[in-house]
Design an enzyme around this catalytic site. Structure first.
Site, PDB file in Angstrom:
ATOM      1  CE1 TYR A 202      -1.065  -1.232  -4.152  1.00  0.00           C
ATOM      2  CE2 TYR A 202      -2.323  -1.378  -2.273  1.00  0.00           C
ATOM      3  CZ  TYR A 202      -1.245  -1.656  -2.750  1.00  0.00           C
ATOM      4  OH  TYR A 202       0.076  -1.902  -2.216  1.00  0.00           O
ATOM      5  CE  LYS A 206       0.616  -4.665  -3.723  1.00  0.00           C
ATOM      6  NZ  LYS A 206       1.959  -5.185  -3.868  1.00  0.00           N
TER       7      LYS A 206
END
Length: 324
Positions: A202, A206
């Site tokens: 994750y 990002k």
């Protein structure tokens, strides 16, 4: 003589530091963002404004973007996975904001291929799209060591957070360029800026958005399309699994209100191009950590927090399993 020079240097340094902190405070709390009428919003004559397209529009931050952009005079294209939720959102916007027009497109970003993106392109081909909010995102079900991570979850996170965001932008951005003015907002995360152990995939997705937004922003600047990454800490949502708002954890409504009032500013992200940390407490945290906290210490603290979160998630899952 030397002592006098040192006093002057010290005095100049202190004054400079104070001036910088004052400027940060003005940036976070005072300086207004760019008016959304720049992009064709028409709050006085609803329905006559341009259109805003929001992905992940049926829940949390995405839903608030759709509602608040409509309230400011944009017609809304809502894109999300579930047609029933989209229909409810569309009806709510049109009933509470007479004159605003809506349309929606049900799309599962996990499995979307060329046909789905071509369908989206057909839907908006005759609409005056001025704003794109790339809100859709996916995180881990719980923190996990990268080597223990399920391969399907890894692929899903990259597909939604990276591939889908780029594909939607590829479809929508030409509309913004043709009209000569537009806005693209990409939902970022502090995890991408500082990284988060046990949420490595994750965080990596990002971090990709940071680099991609900056490159895209410089490309699109010449076409008068503004691109910004909205740097985000915790917000009350199903993804964050935080249910109770606080000074550091705003509701989606308050977060989106801050974001839409700060367009074009940097706030706590001073010095980082095409980046905005909109919510005030997040902005101060961003600025303070960037200037005063060593990255190695931050990584170790993040690891401990993620590990504790994982342990609590496992215990909760075990309790649920026993109760069934």
């Amino acid at each position: 003589m030397i002592e006098t020079c040192l006093c002057w240097v010290g005095g100049i340094f202190i004054v400079t530091c104070i001036a910088y902190v004052v400027y940060v405070a003005l940036e976070v709390h005072v300086f207004p963002g760019r008016s959304l009428t720049t992009y064709g919003a028409n709050p006085k004559l609803r329905g006559a404004g341009s259109w805003a397209l929001v992905t992940g529009a049926t829940d949390g931050i995405g839903r608030e973007f759709a509602m608040q952009l409509a309230a400011r005079g944009f017609n809304i294209v809502a894109v999300s996975r579930t047609a029933e939720k989209l229909a409810i959102l569309s009806k709510e916007i049109e009933s509470t904001m007479p004159g605003i027009k809506t349309c929606y497109y049900a799309m599962d970003f996990l499995s979307a291929g060329n046909a789905e993106y071509e369908g989206l392109e057909q839907l908006i081909r005759h609409l005056d799209i001025a704003v794109l909010v790339n809100n859709v995102g996916l995180s881990h079900t719980m923190p996990v060591n990268f080597l223990e991570m399920d391969g399907r979850e890894l692929a899903s996170i990259c597909q939604v957070n990276i591939v889908a965001t780029m594909q939607v932008t590829r479809v929508v951005a030409p509309h913004l360029v043709r009209r000569g003015r537009g806005l693209i907002l990409n939902l970022g995360s502090f995890s991408g800026q500082w990284s988060t152990p046990l949420l490595a995939t994750y965080a990596g997705s990002k971090a990709f958005l940071i680099a991609w937004t900056q490159a895209l922003g410089e490309e699109m600047r010449r076409s008068h399309v503004d691109v910004q990454l909205l740097n985000t800490y915790f917000v009350v949502s199903s993804m964050s699994k935080v249910r109770k708002p606080s000074m550091m954890v705003p509701t989606p409504k308050n977060f989106v209100r801050s974001a839409l009032s700060r367009i074009g500013r940097s706030s706590g992200a001073l010095g980082r191009p095409f980046t905005l940390t909109p919510f005030p407490s997040h902005a101060w945290l961003d600025w303070a950590v960037e200037h005063f906290v060593p990255r190695w210490w931050l990584l170790r603290q993040a690891y401990d927090v993620s590990l504790d979160t994982r342990r609590r998630a496992i215990r909760k899952a075990q309790r649920l399993e026993k109760s069934q």
